[in-house]
Design a protein around this motif. Sequence first.
Motif, mmCIF file in Angstrom:
data_model
loop_
_atom_site.group_PDB
_atom_site.id
_atom_site.type_symbol
_atom_site.label_atom_id
_atom_site.label_comp_id
_atom_site.label_asym_id
_atom_site.label_seq_id
_atom_site.Cartn_x
_atom_site.Cartn_y
_atom_site.Cartn_z
ATOM 1 N N GLU A 155 0.976 -1.092 -0.060
ATOM 2 C CA GLU A 155 -0.190 0.105 0.001
ATOM 3 C C GLU A 155 0.838 1.290 0.105
ATOM 4 O O GLU A 155 0.306 2.298 -0.692
ATOM 5 N N LEU A 156 2.055 1.268 0.677
ATOM 6 C CA LEU A 156 2.930 2.344 0.613
ATOM 7 C C LEU A 156 3.437 2.596 -0.667
ATOM 8 O O LEU A 156 3.661 3.768 -1.432
ATOM 9 N N VAL A 157 3.792 1.683 -1.464
ATOM 10 C CA VAL A 157 4.182 1.647 -2.906
ATOM 11 C C VAL A 157 3.113 2.172 -3.608
ATOM 12 O O VAL A 157 3.315 3.189 -4.544
ATOM 13 N N TYR A 158 1.915 1.905 -3.504
ATOM 14 C CA TYR A 158 0.706 2.539 -4.328
ATOM 15 C C TYR A 158 0.619 4.154 -4.076
ATOM 16 O O TYR A 158 0.412 4.675 -4.908
ATOM 17 N N VAL A 159 0.638 4.373 -2.895
ATOM 18 C CA VAL A 159 0.520 5.622 -2.381
ATOM 19 C C VAL A 159 1.694 6.504 -2.980
ATOM 20 O O VAL A 159 1.491 7.672 -3.604
ATOM 21 N N ILE A 160 2.917 6.152 -3.028
ATOM 22 C CA ILE A 160 3.936 6.693 -3.576
ATOM 23 C C ILE A 160 3.711 6.986 -5.211
ATOM 24 O O ILE A 160 4.034 7.999 -5.801
ATOM 25 N N ILE A 161 3.424 5.883 -5.595
ATOM 26 C CA ILE A 161 3.382 6.034 -7.192
ATOM 27 C C ILE A 161 2.203 7.006 -7.653
ATOM 28 O O ILE A 161 2.303 7.800 -8.609
ATOM 29 N N PHE A 162 1.195 6.985 -6.821
ATOM 30 C CA PHE A 162 0.047 7.803 -6.820
ATOM 31 C C PHE A 162 0.377 9.226 -6.903
ATOM 32 O O PHE A 162 0.062 10.171 -7.565
ATOM 33 N N ILE A 163 1.399 9.645 -5.759
ATOM 34 C CA ILE A 163 1.906 11.086 -5.497
ATOM 35 C C ILE A 163 2.654 11.507 -6.688
ATOM 36 O O ILE A 163 2.727 12.660 -7.233
ATOM 37 N N ILE A 164 3.675 10.650 -7.195
ATOM 38 C CA ILE A 164 4.323 10.822 -8.184
ATOM 39 C C ILE A 164 3.756 11.339 -9.435
ATOM 40 O O ILE A 164 4.060 12.302 -10.031
ATOM 41 N N TYR A 165 2.707 10.713 -9.843
ATOM 42 C CA TYR A 165 2.049 11.019 -11.154
ATOM 43 C C TYR A 165 0.666 11.869 -10.816
ATOM 44 O O TYR A 165 -0.139 12.119 -11.860
ATOM 45 N N ALA A 166 0.394 12.320 -9.595
ATOM 46 C CA ALA A 166 -0.843 13.007 -9.285
ATOM 47 C C ALA A 166 -0.588 14.607 -9.717
ATOM 48 O O ALA A 166 0.551 15.069 -9.904
ATOM 49 N N THR A 167 -1.769 14.958 -10.111
ATOM 50 C CA THR A 167 -1.847 16.747 -10.232
ATOM 51 C C THR A 167 -1.589 17.527 -8.985
ATOM 52 O O THR A 167 -1.560 16.963 -7.895
ATOM 53 N N PRO A 168 -1.035 18.525 -9.022
ATOM 54 C CA PRO A 168 -0.607 19.329 -7.806
ATOM 55 C C PRO A 168 -1.875 19.367 -6.596
ATOM 56 O O PRO A 168 -1.526 19.259 -5.592
ATOM 57 N N ASN A 169 -2.891 19.644 -7.238
ATOM 58 C CA ASN A 169 -4.178 19.586 -6.255
ATOM 59 C C ASN A 169 -4.377 18.227 -5.597
ATOM 60 O O ASN A 169 -4.383 18.194 -4.472
ATOM 61 N N ALA A 170 -4.271 17.099 -6.510
ATOM 62 C CA ALA A 170 -4.264 15.623 -5.872
ATOM 63 C C ALA A 170 -3.421 15.436 -4.971
ATOM 64 O O ALA A 170 -3.624 14.765 -4.183
ATOM 65 N N LYS A 171 -2.221 15.831 -5.253
ATOM 66 C CA LYS A 171 -1.169 15.830 -4.280
ATOM 67 C C LYS A 171 -1.124 16.312 -2.904
ATOM 68 O O LYS A 171 -0.884 15.851 -1.941
ATOM 69 N N LYS A 172 -1.651 17.479 -3.061
ATOM 70 C CA LYS A 172 -1.982 18.405 -1.855
ATOM 71 C C LYS A 172 -3.213 17.488 -1.027
ATOM 72 O O LYS A 172 -2.783 17.222 0.228
ATOM 73 N N ARG A 173 -3.883 16.971 -1.645
ATOM 74 C CA ARG A 173 -5.019 16.200 -1.037
ATOM 75 C C ARG A 173 -4.364 15.096 -0.403
ATOM 76 O O ARG A 173 -4.695 14.688 0.862
ATOM 77 N N THR A 174 -3.656 14.376 -1.100
ATOM 78 C CA THR A 174 -3.031 13.087 -0.658
ATOM 79 C C THR A 174 -2.305 13.335 0.569
ATOM 80 O O THR A 174 -2.322 12.616 1.507
ATOM 81 N N PHE A 175 -1.352 14.211 0.422
ATOM 82 C CA PHE A 175 -0.515 14.665 1.414
ATOM 83 C C PHE A 175 -1.465 14.967 2.923
ATOM 84 O O PHE A 175 -0.746 14.742 3.832
ATOM 85 N N LYS A 176 -2.354 15.775 2.689
ATOM 86 C CA LYS A 176 -3.207 16.067 4.026
ATOM 87 C C LYS A 176 -3.664 14.892 4.572
ATOM 88 O O LYS A 176 -3.661 14.598 5.602
ATOM 89 N N VAL A 177 -4.388 13.880 3.652
ATOM 90 C CA VAL A 177 -4.915 12.680 4.312
ATOM 91 C C VAL A 177 -3.879 11.855 4.789
ATOM 92 O O VAL A 177 -3.885 11.155 6.024
#
Length: 309
Positions: free
Chosen positions: A86-108
Motif C-alpha cells: 500500500e505504501l508503494v501504491y501511495v508513492i506511485i500515486f503521488i508521483i503522477y498526481a496533479t498538484p491539487n491531488a498531491k495536496k489532498r493526498t499529503f493532507k490525508v
Amino acid sequence: MGLIDVHHPLVLVFGILGNIVSIGVYFAPIPTFNAIRKNRSTMGFQSLPYVVSLFSALMWLYYALIKGGDGTFLLITINAIGSIVELVYVIIFIIYATPNAKKRTFKVLSATTTLCLVILLMSYFFLDGSIRSVAVGWICVALSVCVFAAPLTIVWKVVKTKSVEFMPFPLSCLLTLCAMMWFAYGVYIKDLCVMVPNVLGFILGIIQIALYKYYKQKSKVISIPEIKLPEHVINIKVSNSEVYPVDSSRSSGSEIEEEEEIEHKTTGGGGGEVVEQYKGTVTAMAMVDDDPCGVEVVNVKPILIMCAA
C-alpha cells in the motif's frame, strides 16, 4: 481470550489460505497502477482507499506485535506485506498526481500518520498488558469495518444504474473468500477482533456477488437507433429499357439534345417516341438538377427514384 493449539492443522490451513488470498487482494490494483505509470496520470482515481488500507495494515501489524504469541505470526506476515504494498501504491500515486491531488493526498496521509502515532503512543504509555491489545484490537475492527464498508458506494451505484459496469466481480469474490478464511482463523484462535470485521466483510461480499449475478442477467441490451440519411429526389429521363449514367451538370440545353440523338440512333428512332409519349408525366415530377448523384433511368413506365445522400 486464550489461544488454542496454533499448530492445529485447521488453524494453519485457514491462516495460510487467508494470507494467500489477502496477497491477491493487495496485488489486485496492479493493473490500475501500471496504467497510471504508462499514462503518467492518475486518470481520476482517488488516493483515499490506498491511504486507509495502509493505515489499517499498520494498525493490524501493531496489534499482532503487542498481542504476541504464535497465533499472531500469520497476522504479522500478511500485514507487513500489505503495509509495504500500500505504501508503494501511495508513492506511485503521488508521483503522477496533479498538484491539487498531491495536496489532498499529503493532507490525508498526514492526518492518518498523526492518528496512527497518537494511538501507538497513547496505548503504549497509558495502557498495559491485555487492556492495550484489546483497545488497539477494537480500533483495528473499526478500521476494517470502514475498509469493508467502502464497497457500499459501488453497491449503491449498481442498484441506481442497474449496471454491473462499476463492480469488479473478481475482486468481490477475492474479498469474500478472504473474509471467510480470516473469520475461520479468528474462530479457531478465539479472537473476536479478527472475527467481527470479517463477518461484515463476508456479508457485504455475498451481497455484491448476488447483485452482480442479478443485474448481469437483467441487464438490457441497449439498441442503437439506425441513422437515416436524408432522401433526395433525382431527375430521371424515361427512354427505352436501358440505363445510362449521366452527369447532372449536363441536364440542360444542347447536351440533352445530343443524348437524345444518340439514343435515337441506338434504338432506331423508337426511343425518341417513348420519350415524347411520356414527356408530360416526367415533367410533373420533382426535379433536383443540382444533385451530384443524378442518373438517367430509361424504362417503359415513369418511375420515381429516392437517393440517400
